[in-house]
Write a protein that holds these residues in place. Structure first.
Motif, PDB file in Angstrom:
ATOM      1  N   UNK A 179       3.881  10.153  -1.624  1.00 39.88           N
ATOM      2  CA  UNK A 179       4.365   8.812  -1.960  1.00 39.88           C
ATOM      3  C   UNK A 179       3.898   7.750  -0.970  1.00 39.88           C
ATOM      4  N   UNK A 180       3.394   8.193   0.193  1.00 40.38           N
ATOM      5  CA  UNK A 180       2.933   7.253   1.223  1.00 40.38           C
ATOM      6  C   UNK A 180       1.442   6.987   1.070  1.00 40.38           C
ATOM      7  N   UNK A 181       1.105   5.727   0.909  1.00 39.27           N
ATOM      8  CA  UNK A 181      -0.291   5.311   0.793  1.00 39.27           C
ATOM      9  C   UNK A 181      -0.625   4.437   1.990  1.00 39.27           C
ATOM     10  N   UNK A 182      -1.542   4.900   2.837  1.00 35.11           N
ATOM     11  CA  UNK A 182      -1.954   4.131   4.015  1.00 35.11           C
ATOM     12  C   UNK A 182      -3.102   3.204   3.623  1.00 35.11           C
ATOM     13  N   UNK A 183      -2.941   1.931   3.921  1.00 36.28           N
ATOM     14  CA  UNK A 183      -3.913   0.923   3.500  1.00 36.28           C
ATOM     15  C   UNK A 183      -4.363   0.079   4.691  1.00 36.28           C
ATOM     16  N   UNK A 184      -5.637  -0.137   4.792  1.00 34.57           N
ATOM     17  CA  UNK A 184      -6.187  -0.990   5.838  1.00 34.57           C
ATOM     18  C   UNK A 184      -5.877  -2.447   5.539  1.00 34.57           C
ATOM     19  N   UNK A 185      -5.311  -3.134   6.528  1.00 34.38           N
ATOM     20  CA  UNK A 185      -4.970  -4.541   6.342  1.00 34.38           C
ATOM     21  C   UNK A 185      -4.955  -5.264   7.674  1.00 34.38           C
ATOM     22  N   UNK A 186      -5.819  -6.254   7.793  1.00 35.94           N
ATOM     23  CA  UNK A 186      -5.778  -7.200   8.906  1.00 35.94           C
ATOM     24  C   UNK A 186      -5.245  -8.497   8.316  1.00 35.94           C
ATOM     25  N   UNK A 187      -3.951  -8.760   8.562  1.00 39.47           N
ATOM     26  CA  UNK A 187      -3.258  -9.837   7.857  1.00 39.47           C
ATOM     27  C   UNK A 187      -3.842 -11.218   8.103  1.00 39.47           C
ATOM     28  N   UNK A 188      -4.547 -11.411   9.224  1.00 38.02           N
ATOM     29  CA  UNK A 188      -5.112 -12.729   9.519  1.00 38.02           C
ATOM     30  C   UNK A 188      -6.491 -12.932   8.889  1.00 38.02           C
ATOM     31  N   UNK A 189      -7.009 -11.910   8.235  1.00 37.15           N
ATOM     32  CA  UNK A 189      -8.336 -11.964   7.622  1.00 37.15           C
ATOM     33  C   UNK A 189      -8.190 -12.032   6.107  1.00 37.15           C
ATOM     34  N   UNK A 190      -8.468 -13.187   5.490  1.00 33.80           N
ATOM     35  CA  UNK A 190      -8.298 -13.336   4.048  1.00 33.80           C
ATOM     36  C   UNK A 190      -9.046 -12.283   3.236  1.00 33.80           C
TER      37      UNK A 190
END
Length: 254
Positions: A57-68
């Protein structure tokens, strides 16, 4: 009951990682937990990746929140896993708190912290808004709640203008305080603007917690803080829309 589908930013450590761990241990855990971090391949994310490996149920996702561009890619990945379902909860947890005083603060300090602590949550919320709206539409007659659709911004008592005299002299962190005060304003605006869409918006103060940000002398453990916030999350209703709540559910003044 836990929200069916939830996304949390900053899950490589501290509060974010503990949110994932404790949500999985609930009697009725979420169907999907989207756990985001800047670099899923980093050795620092071993604990998170281990959780994902043992819990489908856990999906790890790459996210740099300051990069649109990163936010857009992460949003597409979330959409592919949702498969037409809505996203019930977004917790904007990622943030930074460098040392910053009236004497040391400069433009670089303020802009860097503001970009991470305010612009990042804004971009994430905007990108995921269609999925929150979808979740609300799936329960059109239901009251505002985390089981319908909710946006949670991780704030702090240090962002409270009214409470500043109680804490400033022993914990100045000027740029952090100012960024969180701005995040509080954004949360209040979101609560007004998204209410018509059936989305509850509120901010959480997790307490002074023993994390990399809070330090070893903090009175609260990560376990205690997150356990409290999950309880508060489950009890959210329309009366909490647009407020700053602490980890025990008490209202913190703006």
């Amino acid at each position: 009951m836990a929200p069916a589908r939830i996304l949390i930013t900053g899950c490589n450590r501290g509060l974010g990682l503990e949110f994932v761990r404790q949500l999985l241990e609930l009697p009725n855990p979420p169907k999907q937990i989207f756990a985001t971090c800047r670099d899923p391949t980093s050795p620092q994310n071993k604990k998170l990746n281990d959780l994902a490996a043992s819990h489908p149920s856990v999906v790890v996702i790459k996210l740099e929140a300051t990069d649109p561009a990163s936010v857009k890619e992460a949003s597409k990945e979330v959409e592919s896993h949702l498969r037409g379902s809505g996203l019930n909860v977004v917790i904007n947890n990622a943030g930074i708190m460098p040392e910053s005083t009236l004497e040391s603060a400069d433009a670089e300090d303020f802009l860097h912290v503001y970009n991470t602590n305010v612009v990042g949550p804004l971009l994430v919320a905007k990108a995921l808004l269609p999925f929150l709206k979808k979740a609300a539409e799936e329960n059109p007659k239901g009251p505002l709640s985390s089981n319908k659709a909710a946006l949670i911004n991780m704030s702090t008592l240090l962002g409270s203008i009214e409470k500043t005299p109680e804490t400033f002299f022993y914990y100045p962190v000027l740029s952090y305080r100012c960024s969180k005060a701005a995040l509080n304003m954004m949360t209040h605006c979101q609560s007004l603007g998204y209410k018509k869409d059936g989305i509850l918006c509120t901010a959480f103060h997790p307490g002074w917690v023993q994390t990399d940000l809070g330090g070893a002398n903090a009175p609260l453990t990560v376990d205690q803080s997150v356990k409290g916030m999950i309880k508060v999350l489950s009890c959210l209703s329309e009366k909490h829309n647009g407020l700053l709540l602490d980890w025990e559910g008490n209202v913190v003044p703006w």
